[in-house]
Design a protein around this motif. Structure first.
Motif, PDB file in Angstrom:
ATOM      1  N   LYS A  55       0.793  -1.282   0.142  1.00  0.00           N
ATOM      2  CA  LYS A  55      -0.073   0.037  -0.012  1.00  0.00           C
ATOM      3  C   LYS A  55       0.828   1.233  -0.168  1.00  0.00           C
ATOM      4  N   THR A  56       2.091   1.170   0.416  1.00  0.00           N
ATOM      5  CA  THR A  56       2.820   2.406   0.625  1.00  0.00           C
ATOM      6  C   THR A  56       3.585   2.572  -0.576  1.00  0.00           C
ATOM      7  N   SER A  57       4.102   1.558  -1.619  1.00  0.00           N
ATOM      8  CA  SER A  57       4.842   1.883  -2.521  1.00  0.00           C
ATOM      9  C   SER A  57       4.425   1.125  -4.009  1.00  0.00           C
ATOM     10  N   PRO A  58       4.040   2.005  -4.779  1.00  0.00           N
ATOM     11  CA  PRO A  58       3.793   1.563  -6.430  1.00  0.00           C
ATOM     12  C   PRO A  58       4.913   0.390  -6.800  1.00  0.00           C
ATOM     13  N   LEU A  59       6.335   0.826  -6.513  1.00  0.00           N
ATOM     14  CA  LEU A  59       7.261   0.213  -6.765  1.00  0.00           C
ATOM     15  C   LEU A  59       6.947  -1.331  -6.455  1.00  0.00           C
ATOM     16  N   HIS A  60       6.721  -1.493  -5.607  1.00  0.00           N
ATOM     17  CA  HIS A  60       6.623  -3.077  -4.770  1.00  0.00           C
ATOM     18  C   HIS A  60       5.283  -3.580  -4.936  1.00  0.00           C
ATOM     19  N   SER A  61       4.281  -3.124  -5.598  1.00  0.00           N
ATOM     20  CA  SER A  61       3.178  -3.839  -5.734  1.00  0.00           C
ATOM     21  C   SER A  61       3.243  -4.468  -7.090  1.00  0.00           C
ATOM     22  N   HIS A  62       2.437  -5.650  -6.931  1.00  0.00           N
ATOM     23  CA  HIS A  62       2.049  -6.663  -8.204  1.00  0.00           C
ATOM     24  C   HIS A  62       3.402  -6.897  -8.836  1.00  0.00           C
ATOM     25  N   LYS A  63       4.187  -7.295  -8.058  1.00  0.00           N
ATOM     26  CA  LYS A  63       5.610  -7.865  -8.574  1.00  0.00           C
ATOM     27  C   LYS A  63       5.819  -9.304  -8.147  1.00  0.00           C
ATOM     28  N   GLN A  64       6.026 -10.126  -9.211  1.00  0.00           N
ATOM     29  CA  GLN A  64       6.216 -11.713  -8.793  1.00  0.00           C
ATOM     30  C   GLN A  64       7.522 -11.935  -8.066  1.00  0.00           C
ATOM     31  N   LEU A  65       7.071 -12.963  -7.310  1.00  0.00           N
ATOM     32  CA  LEU A  65       8.415 -13.538  -6.648  1.00  0.00           C
ATOM     33  C   LEU A  65       8.928 -14.471  -7.430  1.00  0.00           C
ATOM     34  N   VAL A  66      10.461 -14.326  -7.544  1.00  0.00           N
ATOM     35  CA  VAL A  66      11.287 -15.068  -8.514  1.00  0.00           C
ATOM     36  C   VAL A  66      12.650 -15.565  -7.535  1.00  0.00           C
ATOM     37  N   LEU A  67      13.034 -16.688  -8.101  1.00  0.00           N
ATOM     38  CA  LEU A  67      13.960 -17.536  -7.433  1.00  0.00           C
ATOM     39  C   LEU A  67      15.377 -17.676  -8.270  1.00  0.00           C
ATOM     40  N   ARG A  68      16.254 -17.176  -7.492  1.00  0.00           N
ATOM     41  CA  ARG A  68      17.597 -17.040  -8.080  1.00  0.00           C
ATOM     42  C   ARG A  68      18.672 -17.328  -7.245  1.00  0.00           C
ATOM     43  N   ASP A  69      19.707 -18.105  -7.340  1.00  0.00           N
ATOM     44  CA  ASP A  69      20.980 -18.327  -6.357  1.00  0.00           C
ATOM     45  C   ASP A  69      20.480 -18.809  -5.157  1.00  0.00           C
ATOM     46  N   ASN A  70      19.407 -19.646  -4.831  1.00  0.00           N
ATOM     47  CA  ASN A  70      18.910 -20.069  -3.651  1.00  0.00           C
ATOM     48  C   ASN A  70      18.263 -18.867  -2.736  1.00  0.00           C
ATOM     49  N   ASN A  71      17.896 -17.784  -3.305  1.00  0.00           N
ATOM     50  CA  ASN A  71      17.243 -16.520  -2.712  1.00  0.00           C
ATOM     51  C   ASN A  71      16.202 -16.359  -3.530  1.00  0.00           C
ATOM     52  N   CYS A  72      15.346 -15.230  -2.765  1.00  0.00           N
ATOM     53  CA  CYS A  72      13.949 -14.948  -3.351  1.00  0.00           C
ATOM     54  C   CYS A  72      13.950 -13.554  -3.387  1.00  0.00           C
ATOM     55  N   TYR A  73      13.406 -12.951  -4.587  1.00  0.00           N
ATOM     56  CA  TYR A  73      13.408 -11.558  -5.046  1.00  0.00           C
ATOM     57  C   TYR A  73      12.120 -11.317  -5.507  1.00  0.00           C
ATOM     58  N   LEU A  74      11.918  -9.902  -5.290  1.00  0.00           N
ATOM     59  CA  LEU A  74      10.706  -9.382  -6.151  1.00  0.00           C
ATOM     60  C   LEU A  74      11.243  -8.906  -7.380  1.00  0.00           C
ATOM     61  N   ASN A  75      10.347  -9.355  -8.508  1.00  0.00           N
ATOM     62  CA  ASN A  75      11.085  -8.775  -9.988  1.00  0.00           C
ATOM     63  C   ASN A  75      10.190  -7.559 -10.198  1.00  0.00           C
ATOM     64  N   THR A  76      11.210  -6.581 -10.075  1.00  0.00           N
ATOM     65  CA  THR A  76      10.891  -5.128 -10.154  1.00  0.00           C
ATOM     66  C   THR A  76      11.110  -4.701 -11.416  1.00  0.00           C
ATOM     67  N   THR A  77      11.897  -5.584 -12.516  1.00  0.00           N
ATOM     68  CA  THR A  77      12.391  -5.433 -13.693  1.00  0.00           C
ATOM     69  C   THR A  77      11.400  -6.366 -14.585  1.00  0.00           C
ATOM     70  N   SER A  78      11.437  -6.030 -16.012  1.00  0.00           N
ATOM     71  CA  SER A  78      10.843  -7.010 -16.774  1.00  0.00           C
ATOM     72  C   SER A  78      11.971  -7.920 -17.397  1.00  0.00           C
ATOM     73  N   SER A  79      13.169  -8.115 -16.859  1.00  0.00           N
ATOM     74  CA  SER A  79      14.303  -8.643 -17.346  1.00  0.00           C
ATOM     75  C   SER A  79      14.051 -10.253 -17.119  1.00  0.00           C
ATOM     76  N   PRO A  80      14.105 -10.928 -18.281  1.00  0.00           N
ATOM     77  CA  PRO A  80      14.033 -12.625 -17.802  1.00  0.00           C
ATOM     78  C   PRO A  80      15.154 -13.051 -17.229  1.00  0.00           C
ATOM     79  N   THR A  81      16.137 -12.439 -16.839  1.00  0.00           N
ATOM     80  CA  THR A  81      17.273 -12.943 -16.051  1.00  0.00           C
ATOM     81  C   THR A  81      17.113 -12.465 -14.604  1.00  0.00           C
ATOM     82  N   ALA A  82      16.072 -11.910 -14.337  1.00  0.00           N
ATOM     83  CA  ALA A  82      15.622 -11.519 -13.011  1.00  0.00           C
ATOM     84  C   ALA A  82      15.500 -12.950 -12.116  1.00  0.00           C
ATOM     85  N   GLY A  83      15.221 -13.996 -12.696  1.00  0.00           N
ATOM     86  CA  GLY A  83      15.118 -15.216 -12.005  1.00  0.00           C
ATOM     87  C   GLY A  83      13.823 -16.269 -12.548  1.00  0.00           C
ATOM     88  N   HIS A  84      13.915 -17.454 -11.833  1.00  0.00           N
ATOM     89  CA  HIS A  84      12.742 -18.366 -12.349  1.00  0.00           C
ATOM     90  C   HIS A  84      11.659 -17.786 -11.385  1.00  0.00           C
TER      91      HIS A  84
END
Length: 188
Positions: free
Chosen positions: A46-75
């Motif tokens: 609710k406080t940041s549009p940058l962090h809304s509706h971002k998919q959880l992605v997996l990379r290097d045994n860690n989880c990230y929010l995909n804030t880019t449209s890059s295919p290298t952001a993770g699985h």
């Protein structure tokens, strides 16, 4: 008499095989009906549009929010809740790779509280559950405290876990599910 018994035995084989196949088919159908729905996870904030509706992605045994449209952001996370192996604890299984197909477990590192994924042994060393999902989103032990923390221009996922000391500095997010058809897409 012996030939009659032999003939009856030979005639019984197809019937026995058909019954066994029918039972196996029924069990498979029931198992399919009981499969939990597959889903992916997106953030809500609710406080940041940058962090809304971002998919959880997996990379290097860690989880990230995909804030880019890059295919290298993770699985992309794709999983479901099931009991952890040799346990009565609801855990979160996710696909970790499409090619080759692979699955892993989502867990929270006990020391850093970082949301990670790994094999059974790795998850068993961390907090692997109980994970549940309700109208407020994904939670662990009835706790909804997920935090996106900026690290080198990426947003790593952490969890505020009940009973842990100290607050994690970052952006508070909820993780909400969106249904998907399958964990690992079929090759075309």
């Amino acid at each position: 008499m012996a030939s009659m018994i032999g003939l009856l035995a030979v005639m019984a084989i197809p019937v026995t095989t058909s019954v066994a196949q029918g039972i196996k088919g029924d069990r498979e159908e029931k198992a399919k009906a009981k499969l939990p729905p597959y889903f992916t996870l997106f953030s809500e904030c609710k406080t940041s549009p940058l962090h809304s509706h971002k998919q959880l992605v997996l990379r290097d045994n860690n989880c990230y929010l995909n804030t880019t449209s890059s295919p290298t952001a993770g699985h992309p996370f794709g999983g479901y809740i099931r009991l952890f192996i040799n346990s009565e604890t609801p855990a979160l299984v996710t696909s970790t790779s499409f090619d080759p197909p692979a699955l892993g477990w989502l867990y929270v590192d006990k020391e850093t509280r970082r949301v990670k994924y790994g094999n059974r042994a790795e998850a068993g060393e961390g907090l692997f559950g109980p994970w549940t999902y309700d109208a407020f989103g994904l939670n662990m032990e009835d706790w909804y405290g997920f935090v996106a923390v900026e690290e080198d221009g990426e947003w790593a996922m952490y969890a505020e876990v009940k009973g842990q000391e100290g607050k994690i500095e970052g952006v508070n997010v909820r993780l909400v599910q969106e249904p998907i058809e399958e964990l690992i897409p079929t090759k075309k």
